[in-house]
Design a protein around this motif. Structure first.
Motif, PDB file in Angstrom:
ATOM      1  N   ASN A   1       6.380  -2.045  10.368  1.00  0.00           N
ATOM      2  CA  ASN A   1       6.091  -2.315   9.034  1.00  0.00           C
ATOM      3  C   ASN A   1       6.917  -1.930   8.231  1.00  0.00           C
ATOM      4  O   ASN A   1       7.996  -0.823   8.694  1.00  0.00           O
ATOM      5  N   ASN A   2       7.420  -2.024   6.884  1.00  0.00           N
ATOM      6  CA  ASN A   2       8.043  -1.542   5.812  1.00  0.00           C
ATOM      7  C   ASN A   2       9.726  -1.528   6.169  1.00  0.00           C
ATOM      8  O   ASN A   2      10.384  -0.723   6.028  1.00  0.00           O
TER       9      ASN A   2
ATOM     10  N   PRO B   1      13.395   3.493   7.080  1.00  0.00           N
ATOM     11  CA  PRO B   1      12.766   2.031   6.485  1.00  0.00           C
ATOM     12  C   PRO B   1      14.102   1.573   5.707  1.00  0.00           C
ATOM     13  O   PRO B   1      14.939   2.064   4.784  1.00  0.00           O
TER      14      PRO B   1
ATOM     15  N   GLY C   1       0.026  -5.505  11.624  1.00  0.00           N
ATOM     16  CA  GLY C   1       0.690  -4.214  11.014  1.00  0.00           C
ATOM     17  C   GLY C   1       0.630  -3.020  12.062  1.00  0.00           C
ATOM     18  O   GLY C   1       0.783  -1.857  11.555  1.00  0.00           O
TER      19      GLY C   1
ATOM     20  N   ASN D   1       3.326   3.149   7.257  1.00  0.00           N
ATOM     21  CA  ASN D   1       4.339   2.657   6.636  1.00  0.00           C
ATOM     22  C   ASN D   1       5.487   3.558   6.783  1.00  0.00           C
ATOM     23  O   ASN D   1       6.692   3.285   6.361  1.00  0.00           O
ATOM     24  N   ASP D   2       5.347   4.835   6.814  1.00  0.00           N
ATOM     25  CA  ASP D   2       6.471   6.102   6.665  1.00  0.00           C
ATOM     26  C   ASP D   2       6.675   6.677   8.033  1.00  0.00           C
ATOM     27  O   ASP D   2       5.491   7.250   8.456  1.00  0.00           O
TER      28      ASP D   2
END
Length: 796
Positions: free
Chosen positions: A486-487, A503, A529, A545-546
């Motif tokens: 993700n991201n 990212p 995801g 996402n982090d």
């Protein structure tokens, strides 16, 4: 007994006893597509190209696209390589891709990978940037107190000072203004009007001034200028009448200011806010200008920088200077060329400290690109050997002619057009960037043109971007399983450790983003995801996402992954080989054994060696080849799915699916051949399908059969078949598209070639309750009918 019709075909399910299989399931299903319910042959694989890696078997196949034709350009490795193409890196000309499994992690592009002759990739850069090795040195110039030549103040209280020499200050600097005391003159009072005579006072009517009367009897006070009869006189009104005269001092000390922020107008002029009397430009050498503020420690460092906006960890900082803000510093001992090794570094970024009340941090001064060779200048179009790293509005110099040119268009990374400047450029020169604070208005400074020192006289207000790469470690050398998460986060693993990139910063792998699981990791896959982490024991799920705050959860399903190359991301979930069949993870169902209705441990390991599976996803099908053949698995909610065996003349050893054309390619052998799978323009492969064991209620003699398939010959109608059944002479050895087989009590009793839907005889003289039907062929087959008589066939 009514006849039996076999259609809506399924694949094989070795877990189930042959007589207990579902009606349309098979004991044998080879080289056949089942998604429509018919038996459809796969086309023959066809050689379409050559990847150039000869003499050894391929381990990985991948393709880039020729920018001119969009045709595949093949990359091949002997090892198991994982390739990731993050969003924003798939520009048709550049086609940047990242990969692991071929030594240390790498990044390449179409141009790099296809330089020279195949096999590709030819060239690459190491993923991750080296640490800077030089330490900057610095020297600060002392600030000399400046003397004023004039002052002025407008109605808004904005003071403008002019200095006798270049003040060397920048907008935003804080200074102390001193030296202004008073201007002497004379006065005469009559009644309440006081007339003051001061040469060139330049005061405006309405200004408030403090007058100190040093003789006579007028009262010192703040007065408002009423009139300015001449350039040397002005009048004010006293509160009491008198007739007197004498000397007077006009107090101009409110021009002085401490730690006041200035705005630079030009090299000798600046302004600042200090409310007071309004006055036009007035000559005065009394004022003094000094730097304000405390003496602070300042250090400098640099980072490596690439045209892809990749930035390294900072260098060791310079020794501290103890100076005030506004002093000019010369920074030396900076790199003059990129470091050795496989890297895309083409410049540096220079930082300096700035202290605040709560912290001290490094803020960026400038991006400094190394000079590049100019290979062509045609008119105002310039081409360089390396990326020029210019943008629209940038200013530059070419050593063979142009100085002060401004970029008007960036055509590509190596070509631009310009306007202005002096002289005309020539091929073979060197291009330098103007690194002054305000290119186009500041005096040009071309970094590398005679010196790689940097003069820091920049305004503190221009320092906006803080150093953010303190923990931008390169990826570990042994990183495997590179996958896009993700991201725009890249993820890989070493042993039982998961590593995540920053990212969008694929070169940066902070150690703070490392996660551990209790078991060695085998492979990774992303689905809706989530990141599935397949291990030698339990699988794990990563979400978020982090990379600093990801969730890592164990999936309580003991499905160890036996082979990284068995992992495939299908439309129904992530599948991989485990001990008892194919494990499946999807967001809807979680983790399960997808083949639990079709295989058990004994039959699974008897049919194939799961540790050798090489899998891919193709048209909603899990395709895999192993040491003894191949399999396809199609998901079917009614029965869990079905298997088909795949047999090819050349066993695939590496596959690549082209998402643009929906084509599957594979490579095998040592000749470098690339095959196209399932090319519908090719002749069909022969398939084989054998039914379950059909058990009837009572012993019967199956005497007639009919196979509905896409023959080229025309089939007779039912009535004529029935009318001529007893007298027809059938040619049994016709070389048709289908071969029909019948087993009775386990013995093969009929092998019949067919080329039409014509009903045909089966042997008489027996009765049994146990039958099996099989077909081989290379045309689409829709239904098989068997019965005791033709009449029985017609009724089903």
């Amino acid at each position: 007994m009514p006849g039996i019709k076999l259609q809506k075909y399924l694949g094989k399910a070795p877990r189930i006893a042959p007589e207990l299989l579902p009606d349309a399931a098979a004991q044998v299903a080879t080289n056949v597509k089942l998604y429509s319910g018919d038996l459809i042959p796969y086309p023959q694989p066809v050689i379409t190209d050559n990847h150039g890696l000869t003499g050894v078997a391929p381990g990985t196949l991948h393709a880039l696209y020729d920018p001119a034709t969009s045709d595949p350009v093949w990359l091949a490795w002997t090892s198991d390589v994982d390739i990731a193409t993050p969003a924003g890196t798939d520009n048709v000309d550049e086609q940047r891709f990242y990969y692991t499994g071929d030594g240390a992690p790498k990044v390449s592009t179409y141009a790099l990978a296809t330089t020279g002759a195949a096999p590709y990739p030819v060239d690459y850069y190491d993923l991750g940037l080296p640490l800077p090795t030089q330490t900057p040195t610095t020297a600060a110039a002392a600030f000399t107190t400046k003397t004023t030549t004039s002052y002025a103040r407008d109605a808004g209280g904005e003071v403008t000072l002019v200095t006798s020499t270049d003040h060397g200050l920048k907008s935003g600097a804080f200074v102390t203004i001193s030296g202004f005391t008073s201007v002497s003159g004379t006065y005469a009072q009559s009644d309440t009007t006081i007339t003051v005579t001061i040469t060139g006072h330049n005061l405006a009517v309405g200004s408030k001034v403090f007058l100190r009367f040093t003789s006579g009897t007028s009262q010192s006070n703040v007065y408002t200028v009423v009139t300015t009869p001449t350039a040397d006189t002005f009048t004010v009104t006293a509160t009491t009448s008198a007739t007197t005269s004498g000397n007077v001092d006009w107090d101009i000390s409110n021009l002085n200011a401490s730690s006041i922020k200035i705005t630079v107008i030009d090299n000798t002029t600046f302004s600042y806010s200090s409310p007071g009397f309004q006055v036009t430009t007035t000559t005065s050498s009394a004022g003094r200008v000094d730097l304000a503020g405390d003496t602070q420690a300042r250090t400098y460092l640099y980072t490596w920088f690439t045209p892809w906006d990749e930035e390294s960890i900072g260098s060791e900082p310079s020794e501290a200077l103890f100076i005030k803000e506004g002093q000019t510093v010369t920074v030396s001992n900076l790199p003059t060329a990129r470091p050795s090794g496989k890297n895309f570094i083409r410049g540096i970024r220079l930082y300096r400290t700035l202290s605040t009340v709560s912290d001290t941090e490094y803020l960026r001064l400038a991006t400094l690109w190394f000079p590049v060779e100019v290979t062509d200048v045609t008119g105002t179009t310039v081409t360089t050997a390396e990326p020029h790293n210019l943008s629209l509005g940038s200013f530059f110099k070419i050593s063979t002619g142009v100085a002060g040119g401004e970029v008007t268009e960036v055509i590509d990374d190596f070509t631009f057009t310009y306007t202005g400047g002096t002289g005309s450029g020539g091929t073979g020169g060197t291009l330098y960037h103007d690194v002054s604070e305000n290119p186009g208005t500041s005096t040009p400074r071309y970094w590398g043109d005679g010196s790689y020192d940097f003069t820091d006289d920049f305004s503190v207000t221009s320092l906006l971007n803080a150093l953010a790469t303190d923990d931008y470690d390169p990826p570990p050398a042994g990183l495997k399983g590179l996958t896009l998460f993700n991201n725009n986060i890249l993820v890989g693993f070493v042993g039982n450790e998961l590593y995540f990139s920053e990212p969008g910063a694929y070169h940066a792998w902070p150690l703070a983003y490392k996660y551990e699981v209790p078991y060695n990791i085998v492979g990774l896959a992303v689905f809706y995801g989530n990141l599935l982490v397949a291990t030698e024991s339990y699988p794990y799920l990563v979400s978020g996402n982090d990379p600093a705050v990801l969730s890592l959860t164990r999936i309580d399903a003991p499905y160890p992954c036996l082979n990284k190359r068995s992992i495939a991301n299908t439309s129904f979930g992530v599948m991989y080989a485990t001990h008892d069949g194919l494990a499946l993870y999807s967001t809807g169902t979680g983790a399960q054994l997808a083949t639990r209705l079709l295989y058990n441990s004994d039959t699974w390991n008897a049919d194939l060696d799961p540790s050798t599976l090489i899998a891919t996803s193709y048209k909603d099908t899990y395709l895999a080849w192993h040491s003894a053949g191949g399999i396809s698995f199609e998901r079917d909610e009614r029965v869990g799915g079905f298997f088909v065996d795949l047999v090819t003349d050349e066993q695939p050893e590496a596959t690549w699916y082209d998402p643009l054309t929906n084509r599957l390619y594979y490579a095998t052998g040592t000749l470098g051949d690339v095959y196209l799978w399932d090319d519908l323009t090719q002749a069909s492969q022969p398939y084989e399908w054998k039914s379950k064991v059909i058990v009837t209620d009572n012993p019967i003699n199956i005497g007639a059969a009919q196979v509905d398939a896409d023959y080229t010959a025309t089939s007779p109608v039912w009535d004529s078949i029935e009318d001529t059944w007893g007298t027809s002479t059938i040619q049994w050895d016709i070389d048709g598209g289908i071969t029909f087989k019948l087993w009775v009590d386990g013995d093969l009793v009929v092998t019949q070639s067919l080329d039409s839907r014509r009903v045909f005889r089966l042997p008489a003289g027996y009765k049994s309750d146990t039958f099996e039907v099989g077909v081989t062929g290379s045309v689409r087959l829709r239904a098989i009918r068997i019965a005791e008589t033709p009449t029985g066939l017609r009724d089903i």
